[in-house]
Scaffold this motif. Structure first.
Motif, mmCIF file in Angstrom:
data_model
loop_
_atom_site.group_PDB
_atom_site.id
_atom_site.type_symbol
_atom_site.label_atom_id
_atom_site.label_comp_id
_atom_site.label_asym_id
_atom_site.label_seq_id
_atom_site.Cartn_x
_atom_site.Cartn_y
_atom_site.Cartn_z
ATOM 1 N N UNK A 141 0.830 -1.214 0.000
ATOM 2 C CA UNK A 141 0.000 0.000 0.000
ATOM 3 C C UNK A 141 0.865 1.265 0.000
ATOM 4 N N UNK A 142 2.061 1.210 0.582
ATOM 5 C CA UNK A 142 2.968 2.358 0.603
ATOM 6 C C UNK A 142 3.428 2.682 -0.810
ATOM 7 N N UNK A 143 3.329 1.707 -1.702
ATOM 8 C CA UNK A 143 3.738 1.879 -3.093
ATOM 9 C C UNK A 143 2.854 2.810 -3.891
ATOM 10 N N UNK A 144 1.699 3.238 -3.362
ATOM 11 C CA UNK A 144 0.863 4.186 -4.100
ATOM 12 C C UNK A 144 1.521 5.559 -4.155
ATOM 13 N N UNK A 145 2.495 5.796 -3.292
ATOM 14 C CA UNK A 145 3.175 7.081 -3.254
ATOM 15 C C UNK A 145 4.271 7.144 -4.298
ATOM 16 N N UNK A 146 4.418 8.284 -4.921
ATOM 17 C CA UNK A 146 5.510 8.479 -5.874
ATOM 18 C C UNK A 146 6.787 8.818 -5.095
ATOM 19 N N UNK A 159 19.059 19.411 18.098
ATOM 20 C CA UNK A 159 17.610 19.534 18.218
ATOM 21 C C UNK A 159 17.064 20.624 17.288
ATOM 22 N N UNK A 160 17.690 21.782 17.253
ATOM 23 C CA UNK A 160 17.197 22.879 16.398
ATOM 24 C C UNK A 160 17.213 22.485 14.924
ATOM 25 N N UNK A 161 18.266 21.836 14.528
ATOM 26 C CA UNK A 161 18.377 21.417 13.122
ATOM 27 C C UNK A 161 17.300 20.383 12.788
ATOM 28 N N UNK A 162 17.059 19.455 13.690
ATOM 29 C CA UNK A 162 16.020 18.446 13.445
ATOM 30 C C UNK A 162 14.635 19.096 13.366
ATOM 31 N N UNK A 163 14.363 20.042 14.243
ATOM 32 C CA UNK A 163 13.076 20.743 14.214
ATOM 33 C C UNK A 163 12.920 21.556 12.930
ATOM 34 N N UNK A 164 14.016 22.154 12.490
ATOM 35 C CA UNK A 164 13.982 22.906 11.226
ATOM 36 C C UNK A 164 13.686 21.980 10.055
ATOM 37 N N UNK A 165 14.360 20.824 10.022
ATOM 38 C CA UNK A 165 14.131 19.851 8.946
ATOM 39 C C UNK A 165 12.691 19.337 8.949
ATOM 40 N N UNK A 166 12.169 19.089 10.135
ATOM 41 C CA UNK A 166 10.777 18.621 10.246
ATOM 42 C C UNK A 166 9.826 19.694 9.729
ATOM 43 N N UNK A 167 10.067 20.947 10.101
ATOM 44 C CA UNK A 167 9.220 22.047 9.630
ATOM 45 C C UNK A 167 9.259 22.187 8.116
ATOM 46 N N UNK A 168 10.466 22.099 7.538
ATOM 47 C CA UNK A 168 10.596 22.194 6.079
ATOM 48 C C UNK A 168 9.901 21.020 5.385
ATOM 49 N N UNK A 169 10.070 19.833 5.933
ATOM 50 C CA UNK A 169 9.429 18.649 5.342
ATOM 51 C C UNK A 169 7.912 18.764 5.420
ATOM 52 N N UNK A 170 7.414 19.264 6.548
ATOM 53 C CA UNK A 170 5.969 19.431 6.693
ATOM 54 C C UNK A 170 5.446 20.425 5.657
ATOM 55 N N UNK A 171 6.175 21.478 5.434
ATOM 56 C CA UNK A 171 5.749 22.470 4.437
ATOM 57 C C UNK A 171 5.739 21.871 3.027
ATOM 58 N N UNK A 172 6.765 21.093 2.687
ATOM 59 C CA UNK A 172 6.786 20.431 1.365
ATOM 60 C C UNK A 172 5.623 19.460 1.239
ATOM 61 N N UNK A 173 5.349 18.704 2.311
ATOM 62 C CA UNK A 173 4.229 17.760 2.274
ATOM 63 C C UNK A 173 2.883 18.478 2.201
ATOM 64 N N UNK A 174 2.766 19.616 2.866
ATOM 65 C CA UNK A 174 1.528 20.388 2.801
ATOM 66 C C UNK A 174 1.269 20.864 1.374
ATOM 67 N N UNK A 175 2.320 21.379 0.729
ATOM 68 C CA UNK A 175 2.182 21.832 -0.660
ATOM 69 C C UNK A 175 1.846 20.647 -1.577
ATOM 70 N N UNK A 176 2.505 19.523 -1.337
ATOM 71 C CA UNK A 176 2.242 18.318 -2.145
ATOM 72 C C UNK A 176 0.809 17.830 -1.926
ATOM 73 N N UNK A 177 0.351 17.883 -0.691
ATOM 74 C CA UNK A 177 -1.020 17.463 -0.379
ATOM 75 C C UNK A 177 -2.031 18.328 -1.125
ATOM 76 N N UNK A 178 -1.829 19.654 -1.118
ATOM 77 C CA UNK A 178 -2.745 20.547 -1.828
ATOM 78 C C UNK A 178 -2.749 20.254 -3.322
#
Length: 175
Positions: free
Chosen positions: A103-108, A127-146
């Motif tokens: 089922x994970x294979x439906x993702x490109x 910790x700061x770098x990890x939080x920054x990376x998570x924030x950036x990834x969330x933003x990319x995923x949000x744009x991809x979701x839209x």
């Protein structure tokens, strides 16, 4: 079984296939939403509790949707393997586990890249770098979701229409 019955069965099968394929388009969006919820949980754990990497993965326990449960299962399996590795690389462990889940294979590749990039960096930086990376990834995923949400609705409707049209055509050809 008469020609009319065969024609009716062909129409139903082709129509159902159209609806099934259309549902796959929506599953991509639901997986991305599950990834975003997972990133939010990681952010909270890193920010407030700072557990070890395997402990953090085990403590992510999302259950709202089927995709949440599958992603949780992948992270838990990766955490168990991570605890038993001499040279742990979470990204490789997660890729190995996700290959076992069709089922994970439906993702490109583009759908998965933001989430998996974060997994490759967890526990390696501060910790700061990890939080920054998570924030950036969330933003990319949000744009991809839209983007996918807009496309999925149109594609799903087209696929359902093609399934129904193909089913009707098969019915007419077979009677």
């Amino acid at each position: 079984m008469g020609n009319r019955d065969v024609a009716l069965m062909a129409m139903i099968v082709l129509s159902a296939m159209g609806f099934l394929i259309a549902d796959g388009e929506k599953r991509r969006v639901r997986y991305i939403q599950a990834m975003r919820r997972c990133l939010l949980r990681m952010n909270d754990l890193i920010r407030y509790e700072q557990p070890s990497l395997p402990d953090m993965l085990i403590r992510i326990d999302l259950r709202a949707t089927q995709q949440d449960r599958e992603l949780t299962r992948l992270l838990h399996a990766s955490a168990q393997r991570l605890q038993n590795c001499v040279n742990p690389q979470l990204m490789l462990l997660f890729a190995g586990e996700s290959a076992r889940l069709p089922a994970y294979g439906v993702l490109s590749e583009e759908d998965r890249s933001a989430f998996e990039t974060v997994l490759g960096e967890l526990g390696r930086t501060g910790m700061r770098e990890q939080l920054r990376l998570i924030g950036e990834a969330d933003e990319r995923l949000r744009a991809r979701e839209e983007e996918l949400r807009a496309q999925a609705g149109k594609r799903a409707q087209l696929i359902r229409t093609l399934g129904l049209t193909g089913g009707a055509a098969a019915f007419l050809l077979l009677i």
